[in-house]
Write an enzyme that holds these catalytic residues in place. Structure first.
Site, short mmCIF file in Angstrom:
data_model
loop_
_atom_site.label_atom_id
_atom_site.label_comp_id
_atom_site.label_asym_id
_atom_site.label_seq_id
_atom_site.Cartn_x
_atom_site.Cartn_y
_atom_site.Cartn_z
N ASN A 239 -8.56 3.65 8.45
CA ASN A 239 -7.98 2.51 9.16
C ASN A 239 -8.20 2.55 10.67
OD1 ASN A 239 -6.21 4.77 8.56
ND2 ASN A 239 -4.66 3.68 9.76
N GLY B 36 0.81 -1.22 0.00
CA GLY B 36 0.00 0.00 0.00
C GLY B 36 0.84 1.27 0.00
N THR C 162 12.08 -7.99 -10.73
CA THR C 162 11.56 -9.34 -10.98
C THR C 162 10.30 -9.57 -10.15
OG1 THR C 162 13.76 -10.15 -11.48
CG2 THR C 162 12.13 -11.80 -10.82
N CYS D 60 5.28 5.23 17.21
CA CYS D 60 6.46 5.95 16.71
C CYS D 60 7.52 4.92 16.33
CB CYS D 60 7.01 6.91 17.77
SG CYS D 60 7.93 6.09 19.08
#
Lengths: 373, 358
Positions: free
Chosen positions: A149, A69, A235, A323
């Site tokens: 989220n 993401g 790849t 953090c």
């Protein structure tokens, strides 16, 4: 263990792992190679791409695999803005985006772009009128997440897509929380760029995708070989692509029952908390939320304490973000919906997933009760 | 049921061995590092520092090695308010504060101990070179470490009875070489790490620069004066000076001079001889009684007015309930407002307070 942190990551389905194993062992071919074993691998990679594309009603050649993401968000914003730079240098986003988006647009600001950060209401939704009035002549990109989220609020994605397209502005959405969980139709929603990540839908980590509506007009972020339709070198991560495709296949099959089951467990958790824990407040948009995400502000006890006490009882939940050292930080999302720093530091996210049961919810509430007794 | 203890782990050798010792003694040990630094990207990555990402990584490796649960707990806000802001504020008031004492009082045994009891722990443990014992009179006190040169009791004088009842300091029973030996034998990844030193949040030890950055001020500018009142130079702000300072004054009088007084109102920094730094009376306030409910005015105690001094025999008289006059049998050097006067009864802390004047 009771795992209630599915918004952080999910347990890969065993079928996903089974689909990956051959590509981690005997089928180790580089899909770009010339000989037949490699050609077979190429076929499987492309078939995976086709299946995933179909899942969001996108043409097969609009899906580009990435490392996840974060890469997809970076790419969509940096190159989405770049290809339109003749038109202007203004980007619109929201205050509640994931750091992968927020920190990328901050970088764009350093590069001379102007960014409008839309406010959200107390439930975490943007106001469409505010979006409309934020649009300027030089607006080139709108990046608004599909669902948040932390609090699980779903944005009016279709309406946003419509507004963007009426104005001829590229629309990117970070769909990391919704891909594989909610129905997405890139045409119906008017999405130009969409980020997704496999590990949020019971797939492997380290693989994601960027949907690109018009790849011929798009630009590369990374330079190298001509893999991924010439747009993303390196790849192919073949095993992870296979796992991603399998995860999508499963999600496609059982999405409706997943949604129903998780909504029921979420309702159960919500009503038990409200009944058993005095002072608890649910942070949500009642009509537009992810099926499994429940964000709760508790009274009088810090999130750190709650999480440790849950952890000691084998229950995994989360709070805000961490953090770099791993300490919990007050969440920018909670601040944006109007919570004080103090309230934010007493807020927990439970995110329910496929394997959770009613018993998990009952046990969790029982542990919570001892904390607030 | 096993007693539960949270060990404050700095990533250093002492707190790491502390965790191991308690595990050996049969406690259920939980490791925790206090995240106190202010920005996400820790600026302090020098060796021997007690916070920051590398410290957390060291502590986490030790927790892995000892197979104990481990958490990073956020105390940034508390550290900012109760240590950094107090530190800079005190300096601007002409005091020379000891931030370790404030950190222990407000953050470690304030917020952190509170968090420990909230999560159901019976004790908080630290790797200090000191011991916690219950005295025959029923009170708890901090006893000197077996190694005098490592003794850290000075910075612990402020702990309350309630706090001490829930505190373990197993490291104080051993010498530093013994602690290192344990760490080596166990193969702890931090066995050879340097000791931490100085003020942990002032990266380069230049606390005047730090105060300037934090508050925009170096205190009142003014003049250097001799004890006779003669003006011998100018300075740009009082926070750059502390009692007993000799270096960095930029004043040449042909004989060694020391800062013997600071007046933050006028900006005067008084320079005198080494002899002028000595005093046999020190007043202290904000008293914490530890080993005794009250000091016995007829008893001979020992006391020290600086971390690194040896303690000197003295008597203690009350000025009021919360202020004492310490009469030393021989003079002590550089008693400095803002530092602590810590009073010992033999090996144990009887109590202490903050120095207000000579």
């Amino acid at each position: 263990m009771i795992y209630l942190d599915h918004a952080a990551t999910t347990r890969p389905e065993s079928a996903v792992i089974e689909a990956m194993i051959p590509f981690l062992s005997e089928n180790y071919m580089n899909p770009s190679a010339f000989y037949q074993p490699a050609v077979r691998t190429r076929m499987q990679v492309e078939s995976a791409r086709r299946n995933i594309a179909g899942f969001i009603n996108a043409p097969y050649d609009s899906i580009i695999f990435t490392s996840g993401g974060t890469e997809s968000d970076n790419w969509a914003i940096r190159m989405g803005a770049k290809i339109c730079e003749d038109k202007g240098r203004h980007i619109i986003t929201t205050k509640i985006e994931h750091p992968a988006v927020l920190n990328t647009v901050r970088y764009m600001e350093e590069q001379g772009y102007e960014v409008t950060y839309l406010d959200v209401d107390a439930t975490g939704r943007i106001d469409l009128e505010s979006l409309k009035s934020a649009i300027r002549q030089d607006t080139v990109l709108i990046s608004i997440m599909h669902a948040n989220n932390e609090i699980g609020t779903i944005q009016p994605i279709k309406e946003i897509g419509k507004i963007a397209h009426e104005q001829g502005i590229l629309f990117h959405t970070d769909a990391v929380q919704t891909f594989g969980h909610l129905k997405i139709d890139v045409d119906e929603f008017g999405i130009d760029l969409l980020s997704a990540s496999a590990h949020k839908l019971y797939g492997p980590k380290g693989i994601g995708l960027l949907y690109i509506r018009d790849r011929k007009k798009f630009a590369k972020l990374l330079f190298g070989g001509s893999q991924e339709l010439g747009l993303r070198p390196g790849t192919e991560n073949v095993a992870d692509i296979m796992g991603f495709a399998k995860a999508v296949e499963i999600a496609d099959k059982i999405m409706d029952s997943d949604i129903e089951a998780q909504n029921a467990l979420r309702d159960e958790l919500k009503s038990s908390i409200l009944k058993e824990i005095p002072g608890a407040v649910i942070n949500e948009n009642e009509d537009n939320h992810l099926p499994g995400t429940l964000n709760v502000t508790f009274e009088g006890v810090s999130a750190e304490t709650i999480l440790i006490r849950l952890d000691m009882n084998g229950i995994c939940a989360s709070a805000g973000s961490a953090c770099s050292a791993g300490a919990l930080e007050p969440s920018h999302v909670l601040t944006a919906i109007g919570k004080s720093t103090d309230e934010a530091s007493r807020t927990i996210r439970f995110s329910i997933g496929r394997e959770n049961t009613k018993d998990d919810i009952v046990k969790t509430v029982k542990v919570l009760k001892t904390l607030f007794a | 049921m096993k007693k539960k203890v949270v060990v404050g782990m700095s990533g250093g050798v002492d707190s790491s061995v502390c965790a191991w010792l308690l595990k050996e003694q049969g406690y259920e040990v939980i490791g925790a590092t206090m995240q106190i630094w202010q920005s996400d990207e820790c600026k302090i990555e020098k060796e021997g520092s007690c916070c920051g990402i590398s410290a957390v990584e060291d502590a986490r490796r030790v927790a892995e090695c000892l197979d104990i649960p481990y958490y990073v707990m956020n105390f940034r806000q508390e550290f900012r308010r109760d240590v950094i802001d107090r530190f800079t504020g005190s300096y601007l008031k002409g005091l020379t504060p000891n931030p370790c004492i404030a950190c222990n009082r407000y953050v470690k045994w304030g917020a952190f101990l509170g968090r420990c009891s909230e999560i159901g722990a019976d004790y908080l443990a630290t790797g200090h070179y000191a011991r916690v014992e219950q005295l025959p009179n029923g009170r708890y006190s901090v006893k000197r470490s077996v190694t005098a040169e490592k003794d850290q009791t000075y910075v612990l004088y402020n702990l309350t009875q309630e706090e001490l009842a829930h505190t373990l300091m197993p490291v104080g029973e051993y010498t530093k070489p013994q602690i290192r030996e344990f760490a080596e034998k166990l193969g702890l990844p931090v066995a050879h790490k340097k000791d931490s030193q100085d003020i942990c949040f002032v990266e380069d030890g230049d606390y005047a620069r730090f105060i300037k950055e934090e508050t925009g001020s170096l205190g009142k500018s003014g003049v250097f004066k001799t004890t006779d009142g003669e003006v011998v130079g100018k300075h740009t702000g009082t926070v750059q000076y502390t009692i007993g300072q000799r270096k960095g004054l930029g004043v040449a009088l042909g004989h060694p001079v020391y800062v013997t007084g600071i007046d933050v109102e006028t900006g005067d920094v008084i320079l005198g001889s080494n002899d002028d730094l000595f005093s046999d009376v020190v007043y202290a306030t904000d008293i914490n009684h530890m080993g005794e409910e009250h000091f016995d005015e007829n008893k001979t105690y020992t006391a020290k007015v600086r971390y690194s001094q040896t303690s000197v025999p003295c008597h203690v008289k009350y000025v009021d309930d919360n202020t004492i006059k310490i009469e030393f049998e021989s003079k002590v050097r550089a008693a400095t407002p803002g530092q602590a006067a810590v009073i010992y009864d033999g090996e144990f802390i009887a109590g202490g307070g903050m120095i207000i004047r000579k």
